[in-house]
Motif scaffolding. Structure first.
Motif, PDB file in Angstrom:
ATOM      1  N   ALA A 163      28.506  40.670  72.777  1.00 54.86           N
ATOM      2  CA  ALA A 163      27.229  39.863  73.489  1.00 54.86           C
ATOM      3  C   ALA A 163      25.998  40.468  73.351  1.00 54.86           C
ATOM      4  O   ALA A 163      24.871  39.657  73.194  1.00 54.86           O
ATOM      5  CB  ALA A 163      27.941  38.899  74.575  1.00 54.86           C
ATOM      6  N   ALA A 164      25.993  41.377  74.247  1.00 54.05           N
ATOM      7  CA  ALA A 164      24.755  42.141  74.448  1.00 54.05           C
ATOM      8  C   ALA A 164      24.084  42.704  73.483  1.00 54.05           C
ATOM      9  O   ALA A 164      22.805  42.676  73.256  1.00 54.05           O
ATOM     10  CB  ALA A 164      24.986  43.318  75.447  1.00 54.05           C
ATOM     11  N   ALA A 165      24.703  43.005  72.369  1.00 50.34           N
ATOM     12  CA  ALA A 165      24.083  43.597  71.122  1.00 50.34           C
ATOM     13  C   ALA A 165      23.482  42.387  70.476  1.00 50.34           C
ATOM     14  O   ALA A 165      22.220  42.451  69.962  1.00 50.34           O
ATOM     15  CB  ALA A 165      25.305  44.124  70.040  1.00 50.34           C
ATOM     16  N   LYS A 166      24.058  41.312  70.358  1.00 47.94           N
ATOM     17  CA  LYS A 166      23.338  40.182  69.890  1.00 47.94           C
ATOM     18  C   LYS A 166      22.307  39.599  70.405  1.00 47.94           C
ATOM     19  O   LYS A 166      21.117  39.290  69.783  1.00 47.94           O
ATOM     20  CB  LYS A 166      24.396  39.067  69.458  1.00 47.94           C
ATOM     21  N   GLU A 167      22.328  39.525  71.769  1.00 49.31           N
ATOM     22  CA  GLU A 167      21.119  39.108  72.709  1.00 49.31           C
ATOM     23  C   GLU A 167      19.985  40.092  72.700  1.00 49.31           C
ATOM     24  O   GLU A 167      18.777  39.638  72.638  1.00 49.31           O
ATOM     25  CB  GLU A 167      21.627  38.988  74.151  1.00 49.31           C
ATOM     26  N   LEU A 168      20.358  41.530  72.467  1.00 41.39           N
ATOM     27  CA  LEU A 168      19.350  42.567  72.530  1.00 41.39           C
ATOM     28  C   LEU A 168      18.611  42.939  71.195  1.00 41.39           C
ATOM     29  O   LEU A 168      17.674  43.790  71.485  1.00 41.39           O
ATOM     30  CB  LEU A 168      19.669  43.552  73.423  1.00 41.39           C
ATOM     31  N   ALA A 169      19.278  42.695  70.071  1.00 44.46           N
ATOM     32  CA  ALA A 169      18.742  43.229  68.857  1.00 44.46           C
ATOM     33  C   ALA A 169      17.455  43.155  68.686  1.00 44.46           C
ATOM     34  O   ALA A 169      16.661  44.010  68.010  1.00 44.46           O
ATOM     35  CB  ALA A 169      19.782  42.590  67.943  1.00 44.46           C
ATOM     36  N   ARG A 170      16.986  41.851  68.662  1.00 42.89           N
ATOM     37  CA  ARG A 170      15.493  41.603  68.523  1.00 42.89           C
ATOM     38  C   ARG A 170      14.557  42.319  69.311  1.00 42.89           C
ATOM     39  O   ARG A 170      13.119  42.384  69.170  1.00 42.89           O
ATOM     40  CB  ARG A 170      15.194  40.140  68.285  1.00 42.89           C
ATOM     41  N   ASP A 171      15.006  42.932  70.434  1.00 42.98           N
ATOM     42  CA  ASP A 171      14.211  43.726  71.374  1.00 42.98           C
ATOM     43  C   ASP A 171      14.381  45.232  71.094  1.00 42.98           C
ATOM     44  O   ASP A 171      13.608  46.175  71.613  1.00 42.98           O
ATOM     45  CB  ASP A 171      14.281  43.695  72.840  1.00 42.98           C
ATOM     46  N   GLY A 172      15.105  45.563  69.747  1.00 50.50           N
ATOM     47  CA  GLY A 172      15.006  46.993  69.636  1.00 50.50           C
ATOM     48  C   GLY A 172      15.876  47.722  70.257  1.00 50.50           C
ATOM     49  O   GLY A 172      16.235  48.890  70.227  1.00 50.50           O
ATOM     50  N   ILE A 173      17.115  46.918  70.958  1.00 55.07           N
ATOM     51  CA  ILE A 173      18.114  47.603  71.684  1.00 55.07           C
ATOM     52  C   ILE A 173      19.287  47.335  70.986  1.00 55.07           C
ATOM     53  O   ILE A 173      19.694  46.453  70.903  1.00 55.07           O
ATOM     54  CB  ILE A 173      18.010  47.310  73.216  1.00 55.07           C
ATOM     55  N   ARG A 174      19.931  48.560  70.790  1.00 56.69           N
ATOM     56  CA  ARG A 174      21.304  48.643  70.050  1.00 56.69           C
ATOM     57  C   ARG A 174      22.185  48.941  71.158  1.00 56.69           C
ATOM     58  O   ARG A 174      22.187  49.794  72.308  1.00 56.69           O
ATOM     59  CB  ARG A 174      21.563  49.582  68.988  1.00 56.69           C
ATOM     60  N   VAL A 175      23.517  48.058  71.147  1.00 52.54           N
ATOM     61  CA  VAL A 175      24.604  48.436  71.970  1.00 52.54           C
ATOM     62  C   VAL A 175      25.975  48.687  71.015  1.00 52.54           C
ATOM     63  O   VAL A 175      26.285  47.705  70.454  1.00 52.54           O
ATOM     64  CB  VAL A 175      24.827  47.107  72.806  1.00 52.54           C
ATOM     65  N   ASN A 176      26.399  49.834  71.392  1.00 53.10           N
ATOM     66  CA  ASN A 176      27.731  50.021  70.807  1.00 53.10           C
ATOM     67  C   ASN A 176      28.819  50.766  71.549  1.00 53.10           C
ATOM     68  O   ASN A 176      28.531  50.751  72.755  1.00 53.10           O
ATOM     69  CB  ASN A 176      27.237  51.054  69.610  1.00 53.10           C
ATOM     70  N   ALA A 177      29.959  51.153  71.048  1.00 55.20           N
ATOM     71  CA  ALA A 177      31.132  51.450  71.725  1.00 55.20           C
ATOM     72  C   ALA A 177      31.732  52.626  71.231  1.00 55.20           C
ATOM     73  O   ALA A 177      31.958  52.399  70.017  1.00 55.20           O
ATOM     74  CB  ALA A 177      31.906  50.328  72.371  1.00 55.20           C
ATOM     75  N   VAL A 178      32.243  53.589  71.931  1.00 58.15           N
ATOM     76  CA  VAL A 178      33.070  54.590  71.408  1.00 58.15           C
ATOM     77  C   VAL A 178      34.503  54.350  72.342  1.00 58.15           C
ATOM     78  O   VAL A 178      34.643  54.222  73.268  1.00 58.15           O
ATOM     79  CB  VAL A 178      32.519  55.856  71.675  1.00 58.15           C
ATOM     80  N   HIS A 179      35.351  54.348  71.260  1.00 52.87           N
ATOM     81  CA  HIS A 179      36.934  54.200  71.784  1.00 52.87           C
ATOM     82  C   HIS A 179      37.627  55.584  71.667  1.00 52.87           C
ATOM     83  O   HIS A 179      37.997  55.701  70.837  1.00 52.87           O
ATOM     84  CB  HIS A 179      37.711  53.072  70.955  1.00 52.87           C
ATOM     85  N   PRO A 180      37.616  56.269  72.926  1.00 52.83           N
ATOM     86  CA  PRO A 180      38.607  57.710  72.712  1.00 52.83           C
ATOM     87  C   PRO A 180      39.886  57.248  72.846  1.00 52.83           C
ATOM     88  O   PRO A 180      40.454  56.418  73.612  1.00 52.83           O
ATOM     89  CB  PRO A 180      37.899  58.374  73.901  1.00 52.83           C
ATOM     90  N   ASP A 181      40.403  58.532  72.366  1.00 55.31           N
ATOM     91  CA  ASP A 181      42.054  58.540  72.490  1.00 55.31           C
ATOM     92  C   ASP A 181      41.999  59.122  74.021  1.00 55.31           C
ATOM     93  O   ASP A 181      41.161  59.224  74.745  1.00 55.31           O
ATOM     94  CB  ASP A 181      42.719  59.565  71.457  1.00 55.31           C
ATOM     95  N   ILE A 182      43.344  59.652  74.388  1.00 55.49           N
ATOM     96  CA  ILE A 182      43.527  60.306  75.433  1.00 55.49           C
ATOM     97  C   ILE A 182      42.809  61.715  75.720  1.00 55.49           C
ATOM     98  O   ILE A 182      43.156  62.531  75.044  1.00 55.49           O
ATOM     99  CB  ILE A 182      45.074  60.634  75.934  1.00 55.49           C
ATOM    100  N   ILE A 183      41.750  61.473  76.868  1.00 53.01           N
ATOM    101  CA  ILE A 183      40.909  62.788  76.863  1.00 53.01           C
ATOM    102  C   ILE A 183      41.503  63.623  77.810  1.00 53.01           C
ATOM    103  O   ILE A 183      42.327  63.098  78.897  1.00 53.01           O
ATOM    104  CB  ILE A 183      39.528  62.460  77.069  1.00 53.01           C
ATOM    105  N   ASP A 184      41.591  64.967  77.680  1.00 53.75           N
ATOM    106  CA  ASP A 184      42.271  65.945  78.670  1.00 53.75           C
ATOM    107  C   ASP A 184      41.379  66.052  80.010  1.00 53.75           C
ATOM    108  O   ASP A 184      40.519  66.960  80.258  1.00 53.75           O
ATOM    109  CB  ASP A 184      42.133  67.142  77.798  1.00 53.75           C
TER     110      ASP A 184
END
Length: 245
Positions: A163-184
């Protein structure tokens, strides 16, 4: 090597293992690094080197967010990058988890990210654009029995990101995610010291190192990922492939 010279990045949960790793990585890449956490923020900031600022931040507090952004702007100018890394985990099933603990997990992992994006967006507009990276989890991609609050918060975080990515795209603001595995990190273990999710049957049968996951987050925050928004980078060691017999 990524170059963040002149960029200002704020990292939440920066006193944790992954947060401290990210603080150092961004500082080494030339960023003005805002080390934000409830505790040990000054200590971690001193260890990162480069141009840095330690700020106290409880991500569930709107006033803390306002103060953190104000201090970042006073020291470095408008914010360019926000890393929503702060997280809280409580072990419990759908029937057993105390409701107050469920709410605490959701407040930290989901509402905290919402408040962060809300506080950072006006500053990023001043900068002419920006990047938000939400540190999600494989618990946001698959069922996580025994971690109902954590999993619920991470699945909902995916909706917030899109939702944030779509709302903010025209302001030049990118919103992404990283899904890690189990981190030590300490989050990989329960109160009894046993690992919460055994990794022996994963395609890559080990926990990820903080630096391995930091590689993906730094990339997502960089100009090399400039054409991606609303995207999810999965760094799961083959978890999604299922168990290897």
């Amino acid at each position: 090597m990524f170059d963040f010279t002149g960029k200002t990045v704020l990292i939440t949960g920066a006193s944790g293992t992954l947060g401290a790793t990210l603080s150092t990585r961004f500082a080494q890449a030339g960023a003005n690094t805002v080390v934000a956490a409830r505790t040990r923020f000054d200590e971690v900031a001193a260890e990162t080197g480069g141009r840095n600022l330690g700020v106290r931040l409880d991500v569930t507090s709107e006033s803390d967010w306002a103060e953190a952004i104000t201090r970042a702007e006073e020291h470095f100018g408008p914010l360019d990058i926000l890393i929503n890394n702060a997280a809280y985990l409580h072990v419990g099933t759908t029937e057993s988890i105390p409701v107050d603990e469920f709410r605490r997990v959701v407040d930290t992992n989901l509402t905290g990210a919402l408040l962060g994006i809300r506080a950072a967006a006006p500053s990023m507009r001043k900068a002419g654009g920006g990047v938000v990276v939400n540190v999600n989890s494989i618990a946001g991609l698959a069922a996580a029995p025994g971690l109902v609050a954590y999993s619920s918060s991470k699945w909902a975080l995916r909706g917030l990101m899109r939702a944030a990515a779509k709302e903010l795209a025209r302001d030049g603001i990118r919103v992404n995610a990283v899904h890690p595995d189990i981190i030590d990190t300490p989050l990989a273990y329960g109160p009894d010291g046993n690992e919460l999710v055994p990794v022996d049957n994963f395609a890559i049968p080990r926990r990820a190192t903080p630096n391995e996951i930091a590689d993906f987050i730094v990339f997502a925050a960089s100009d090399q990922a400039r054409f991606a928004t609303g995207s999810e980078i999965v760094a799961d060691g083959g978890f999604g492939l299922g168990a290897i017999a």
